[in-house]
Design an enzyme around this catalytic site. Structure first.
Site, PDB file in Angstrom:
ATOM      1  N   GLY A 159      10.706  -8.822   7.946  1.00 43.02           N
ATOM      2  CA  GLY A 159      10.775 -10.156   7.415  1.00 43.02           C
ATOM      3  C   GLY A 159       9.456 -10.421   6.608  1.00 43.02           C
ATOM      4  O   GLY A 159       8.685  -9.690   6.780  1.00 43.02           O
ATOM      5  N   GLY A 161       6.893 -14.003   4.712  1.00 44.34           N
ATOM      6  CA  GLY A 161       6.892 -15.399   4.585  1.00 44.34           C
ATOM      7  C   GLY A 161       6.743 -16.307   5.773  1.00 44.34           C
ATOM      8  O   GLY A 161       6.901 -17.751   5.666  1.00 44.34           O
ATOM      9  N   ARG A 280       4.641  -3.897  -0.988  1.00 44.62           N
ATOM     10  CA  ARG A 280       5.202  -4.436  -2.376  1.00 44.62           C
ATOM     11  C   ARG A 280       4.206  -5.530  -2.786  1.00 44.62           C
ATOM     12  O   ARG A 280       3.324  -5.599  -2.072  1.00 44.62           O
ATOM     13  CB  ARG A 280       6.571  -4.988  -2.145  1.00 44.62           C
ATOM     14  CG  ARG A 280       6.443  -5.856  -0.771  1.00 44.62           C
ATOM     15  CD  ARG A 280       5.832  -7.346  -0.688  1.00 44.62           C
ATOM     16  NE  ARG A 280       6.319  -8.087   0.332  1.00 44.62           N
ATOM     17  CZ  ARG A 280       5.492  -9.138   0.719  1.00 44.62           C
ATOM     18  NH1 ARG A 280       4.858  -9.965  -0.129  1.00 44.62           N
ATOM     19  NH2 ARG A 280       5.874  -9.882   1.870  1.00 44.62           N
TER      20      ARG A 280
END
Length: 409
Positions: A159, A161, A280
């Protein structure tokens, strides 16, 4: 330009905010034709507004993504495959590698995407990480917390954020949050880790080189919602050097070094500690801050790398850029939005954006999804862009008519 104009460039899903739209724009600027592969185009309103080509694909099935990209390659030529989404960068990398297109190492990406594998690799390499345990059920999470000594951070093993990340100070809090993460019958591992005190930073790298050190502002506990970022981080040079060295050591240990990586670090009393490495480009509008402060367009660089295009020569600027997010404090229905014009007219402000309108419903998630807008401010090197962003943000007001009381978690 080394590819013919109009060749397809595949984007597997997208961020719902920020850089997803920028990836498509950067591909077009490079003479490519962006094509977003998604299971649900309605999630991305910009696709229709920007006339982006779409292919509806079950992106949860990597073989279907591969088949769609293979078809594009055979029909019209395919320059590259990537994703702006944390959740699909692994699929995009594996598909690009399978089609002999430019890509990172799929195994390294997969190792980073699963935080317990990432932590194990970093620990083996001697890179500092918080003491941690992997839990597969509520009981093992509680035992892990006791073993590590409270307080602990409990989080999903995948996950981004800050979704599902919580500081737990008691065993009952650990059990309650672990139960919520596992859900009914789920057995996806979670991490229980010792809480590391100290300010938080990120280091943005590209092809194994540091581009920027970012100062991060994190909201109040027990959650870890990011409220803002500063580029460059306002820290002594020796701190910045330690953060750079730690991030590069982590990337090397994980087998990264191709294209962009985003490494989150806390500076403890004993030195930098890796919180996580993301294989990323950063979210949270950090690439926009880097462009303002350093003159480096990381979105363009990622697109160019994935399409085997040359990177521009950059005369790096030396400025300061900051973002501050407007966040929801209660759930409910938006009744008014004021102050955007005043915020935009404030000193040093590059943009002031509100992403909600009257009538929109807000549901608190205690994650990045609670952001209702942002302000970006810049100033010359040595200036305080953060103070300018704070002052501008103070103009923004979103009134919310509170909804039903949230269930306790």
């Amino acid at each position: 330009m080394s590819v013919e104009k109009g060749r397809a460039f595949a984007l597997v899903e997208s961020n719902t905010t920020g850089s997803g739209r920028l990836f498509a724009s950067a591909a077009r600027a490079r003479g490519l034709r962006p094509v977003v592969l998604t299971a649900d185009p309605s999630r991305y309103p910009y696709l229709r507004r920007d006339h982006i080509d779409v292919r509806v694909v079950r992106t949860s099935e990597p073989d279907e993504v591969l088949a769609a990209c293979r078809t594009m390659r055979d029909e019209q030529g395919l320059a590259g495959v990537t994703s702006s989404s944390e959740y699909f960068i692994g699929t995009a990398t594996a598909v690009a590698a399978a089609l002999s297109l430019p890509s990172g190492d799929p195994e390294a990406i997969a190792r980073c995407r699963h935080k317990h594998h990432q932590r194990a690799a970093l620990t083996e390499a001697g890179v500092p990480v918080p003491d941690f345990r992997v839990a597969t059920d509520v009981d093992s999470a509680s035992l892990a917390a006791t073993d590590l000594a409270l307080p602990v951070v409990v989080k999903p093993s995948t996950g981004s954020g800050s979704v599902g990340v919580r500081l737990c100070r008691t065993n009952s809090e650990v059990a309650r949050h672990a139960r919520a993460l596992f859900g009914t019958g789920a057995r996806t591992p979670i991490l229980v880790e010792r809480y590391v005190r100290g300010p938080e930073f990120s280091v943005e790298t590209f092809d194994g080189n540091v581009v920027a050190v970012v100062g991060k502002h994190v909201g109040p506990h027990p959650h870890f919602v990011e409220l803002g970022h500063d580029v460059p981080a306002p820290v002594p040079p020796e701190w910045a050097a330690e953060l750079r060295r730690c991030a590069l050591a982590a990337g090397s240990a994980l087998g990264l070094g191709w294209s962009a990586s985003h490494t989150e670090i806390r500076m403890s009393e004993d030195g930098p500690v890796i919180i996580e490495v993301n294989p990323r480009l950063a979210g949270g509008m950090i690439p926009t801050l880097v462009r303002h402060a350093c003159g480096v367009d990381l979105v363009d660089w990622v697109v160019a790398k994935a399409a085997a295009l040359s990177l521009p020569t950059v005369d790096r600027s030396a400025s300061s850029a900051s973002i501050r997010f407007l966040r929801a404090r209660t759930g409910g229905v938006v009744t008014s939005v004021i102050g955007q014009r005043e915020a935009a007219a404030s000193q040093g402000v590059e943009s002031a954006v509100v992403t909600v309108a009257p009538g929109d419903e807000i549901q608190l998630t205690r994650s990045f999804r609670d952001r209702l807008g942002y302000v970006i401010a810049t100033t010359a090197a040595g200036g305080d862009s953060g103070a300018l962003a704070d002052a501008a943000l103070a103009h923004l007001r979103v009134s919310v008519e509170a909804g039903p009381r949230e269930p306790r978690r």
